[in-house]
Write an enzyme that holds these catalytic residues in place. Structure first.
Site, short mmCIF file in Angstrom:
data_model
loop_
_atom_site.label_atom_id
_atom_site.label_comp_id
_atom_site.label_asym_id
_atom_site.label_seq_id
_atom_site.Cartn_x
_atom_site.Cartn_y
_atom_site.Cartn_z
N ASP A 13 0.81 -1.22 0.00
CA ASP A 13 0.00 0.00 0.00
C ASP A 13 0.84 1.27 0.00
O ASP A 13 0.45 2.29 0.56
CB ASP A 13 -0.97 0.03 1.20
CG ASP A 13 -1.81 -1.23 1.26
OD1 ASP A 13 -2.28 -1.67 0.20
OD2 ASP A 13 -1.98 -1.79 2.36
N LYS A 16 2.28 2.08 -5.13
CA LYS A 16 3.06 1.59 -6.27
C LYS A 16 2.34 1.83 -7.60
O LYS A 16 2.96 2.20 -8.58
CB LYS A 16 3.33 0.08 -6.14
CG LYS A 16 4.30 -0.28 -5.04
CD LYS A 16 4.49 -1.78 -4.94
CE LYS A 16 3.28 -2.50 -4.42
NZ LYS A 16 2.89 -2.19 -3.03
N GLY A 40 -4.14 -4.55 -4.27
CA GLY A 40 -5.16 -3.60 -4.74
C GLY A 40 -4.43 -2.36 -5.20
O GLY A 40 -3.86 -1.64 -4.40
N HIS A 41 -4.38 -2.16 -6.51
CA HIS A 41 -3.61 -1.05 -7.05
C HIS A 41 -4.56 0.02 -7.59
O HIS A 41 -5.32 -0.24 -8.51
CB HIS A 41 -2.69 -1.57 -8.17
CG HIS A 41 -1.60 -2.47 -7.64
ND1 HIS A 41 -0.88 -3.32 -8.43
CD2 HIS A 41 -1.12 -2.64 -6.40
CE1 HIS A 41 0.01 -3.97 -7.69
NE2 HIS A 41 -0.14 -3.57 -6.45
N GLN A 224 2.42 -6.03 -2.95
CA GLN A 224 2.75 -6.04 -1.51
C GLN A 224 4.03 -5.20 -1.28
O GLN A 224 4.23 -4.22 -1.97
CB GLN A 224 2.92 -7.47 -0.97
CG GLN A 224 1.58 -8.22 -0.87
CD GLN A 224 1.13 -8.82 -2.19
OE1 GLN A 224 1.90 -9.48 -2.87
NE2 GLN A 224 -0.11 -8.61 -2.56
P1 IMP Z 1 -2.19 -12.74 2.03
O1 IMP Z 1 -1.20 -12.22 1.04
O2 IMP Z 1 -3.62 -12.49 1.64
O3 IMP Z 1 -1.94 -14.15 2.43
O4 IMP Z 1 -2.00 -11.89 3.40
C1 IMP Z 1 -0.83 -11.98 4.19
C2 IMP Z 1 -0.48 -10.63 4.80
O5 IMP Z 1 -0.11 -9.72 3.77
C3 IMP Z 1 -1.66 -9.96 5.53
O6 IMP Z 1 -1.14 -9.22 6.61
C4 IMP Z 1 -2.23 -9.03 4.49
O7 IMP Z 1 -2.94 -7.94 5.07
C5 IMP Z 1 -0.96 -8.57 3.79
N1 IMP Z 1 -1.18 -8.17 2.40
C6 IMP Z 1 -1.37 -8.96 1.33
N2 IMP Z 1 -1.51 -8.24 0.21
C7 IMP Z 1 -1.38 -6.96 0.58
C8 IMP Z 1 -1.40 -5.72 -0.14
O8 IMP Z 1 -1.54 -5.67 -1.37
N3 IMP Z 1 -1.23 -4.60 0.60
C9 IMP Z 1 -1.02 -4.64 1.94
N4 IMP Z 1 -0.99 -5.75 2.65
C10 IMP Z 1 -1.18 -6.91 1.98
#
Ligand code: IMP
Length: 424
Positions: A13, A16, A40-41, A224
């Protein structure tokens, strides 16, 4: 050496998509290299807001070819919906969006498993996005995954493949206490998505390699952030892929020798969604203010993000780890109304002082940030498109550069794609 890597340097977040969109003007290809629909971009172009989860953020430029790379895990139903929405909004995807045969499939049972296991974990849940990311990567490394290339086959064979996989995984769902999926309905939904996505699946390595030969400009887009990287992040509170430069090489299929620059994206403060340590978190009023002014709610899940100050210890580590050559700093305007701004330069743990991010959560949880307090600028850095940095804001930027040891070349001062200052 025409490849530029763009990596998130905090917990995701960082903005990017906005920077990728800015850089994509001058690019020929944008290749997303890891993750899936957990990302989520958001891009705001000409006042219109676009939110992408799987398709690379370069899609808004008609000349850019977008590739979903082999390091990704792709939910075909979510991808079909995203492509259909993009097309409805007048964006042409024909011969512009390609999906790697090597990317792994996220099936509906992965989504159910993700949610089921998080529920089971209760208070010690990771706080995942519930998009099936971990179960899909577990199947990948367990060598029982299905790849996008496996979906290019006749309908009858697909019915057989999907039915078998759903039946087999329904057993795991039952064990987790989750209601099994209807085989018939799930197969139908998957087949529905195939019409949209089958034509996009190809050997994207060849596209990337021919781009390299023709000296085309290739941007590799990470999702991420480095602190969520499965190896280098706050394990186990991480995502299940490599969000750092190593992930780009493997997941986009670009050789390291082709990489010209690595742009690290930092937000002017820090946020995190989900659980896990966050040393500079502000739990009180200041954190709430950052959340409200910064609109810090998840694009994918709508969850409120945890907010806090810029963490120079994490930043310094991530710059070293990725060999960041320049930084894009986002959302500086969010700090406009803060009289004092805190910045963490080191952690203290008893008598030990940390300059670099500890590798274990156990150590990290005991660390206390050492802050320096800087004056805020108390004025708008972006007033109706007139973008100027007052000396106090310049001092803040310079301070961050010194802390992390890298030049900040781009500064974003608002969601609009034009709200960017380039620095020499
Ligand atoms: P997962 O990727 O859904 O398995 O989540 C694992 C961890 O990464 C959690 O803490 C999510 O909130 C975080 N996370 C996954 N994708 C994003 C993103 O695009 N932005 C921020 N945090 C993310």
């Amino acid at each position: 050496m025409p490849v530029t890597l763009v990596v998130g340097c905090q917990w995701g977040d960082e903005g990017k998509a906005k920077i990728i969109d800015y850089l994509a003007r001058g690019a020929d290809y944008v290749v997303r290299f890891q993750g899936g629909a957990n990302a989520g971009h958001t891009v705001v172009a000409d006042g219109e807001r676009f939110a992408f989860h799987l398709v690379p953020s370069g899609i808004l430029y008609p000349h850019v070819v977008c590739i979903l790379g082999g390091g990704m895990v792709i939910d075909p139903i979510a991808l079909a919906e995203e492509i259909e929405t993009i097309v409805e909004r007048g964006i042409d995807v024909d011969r512009r969006v390609f999906v790697s045969e090597q990317a792994h499939v996220v099936f509906p049972y992965h989504v159910e498993m993700d949610r089921g296991s998080e529920t089971r974990l209760g208070a010690s849940a990771i706080g995942s996005t519930g998009k099936g990311i971990t179960p899909a990567y577990v199947d990948k490394v367990g060598r029982r995954g299905v790849r996008m290339g496996d979906l290019v086959r006749p309908r009858a064979e697909l019915v057989e493949l999907f039915s078998e996989k759903i039946r087999e995984n329904n057993k795991h769902l039952r064990r987790l206490g989750v209601r099994p999926l209807s085989v018939k309905k799930t197969v139908e939904t998957l087949l529905g998505a195939m019409k949209t996505i089958q034509p996009l699946i190809t050997d994207t390595r060849i596209i990337v390699w021919s781009g390299l030969e023709d000296r085309k400009k290739i941007l590799c887009e990470g999702a991420q952030g480095a602190l969520l990287d499965v190896d280098h992040g706050t394990y186990p509170y991480v995502t299940s892929s490599s969000a750092t430069v190593g992930g780009a090489v493997a997941g986009a299929g670009v050789p390291p020798s082709s990489i010209e620059s690595v742009i690290g994206i930092f937000k002017a403060y820090c946020t995190r969604v989900g659980n896990g340590p966050f040393p500079t978190e502000e739990r009180g009023k200041l954190g709430e203010k950052l959340r409200e002014v910064g609109g810090e709610y998840g694009t994918t899940t709508g969850r409120p993000r945890r907010c806090g100050w810029f963490d120079g210890v994490a930043g310094r580590t991530v710059v070293k780890l990725n060999g960041i050559t320049e930084i894009a700093l986002t959302k500086l305007d969010v700090l406009d109304s803060f009289e004092r701004i805190k910045v963490c330069g080191a952690y203290r743990c008893g008598s030990r002082r940390y300059q670099y991010f500890p590798t274990t959560v156990r150590a990290l949880e005991r660390c206390k940030p050492e802050y320096e307090t800087l004056d805020g600028w108390n004025e708008k850095v972006n007033s109706d498109g007139r973008m100027e940095l007052p000396p106090t804001a310049v001092a803040y930027v310079t301070h961050l550069e010194e802390l992390v040891g890298c030049k900040i070349r781009l500064i974003s001062l608002g969601p609009d794609r034009r709200a960017v200052i380039e620095r020499a």
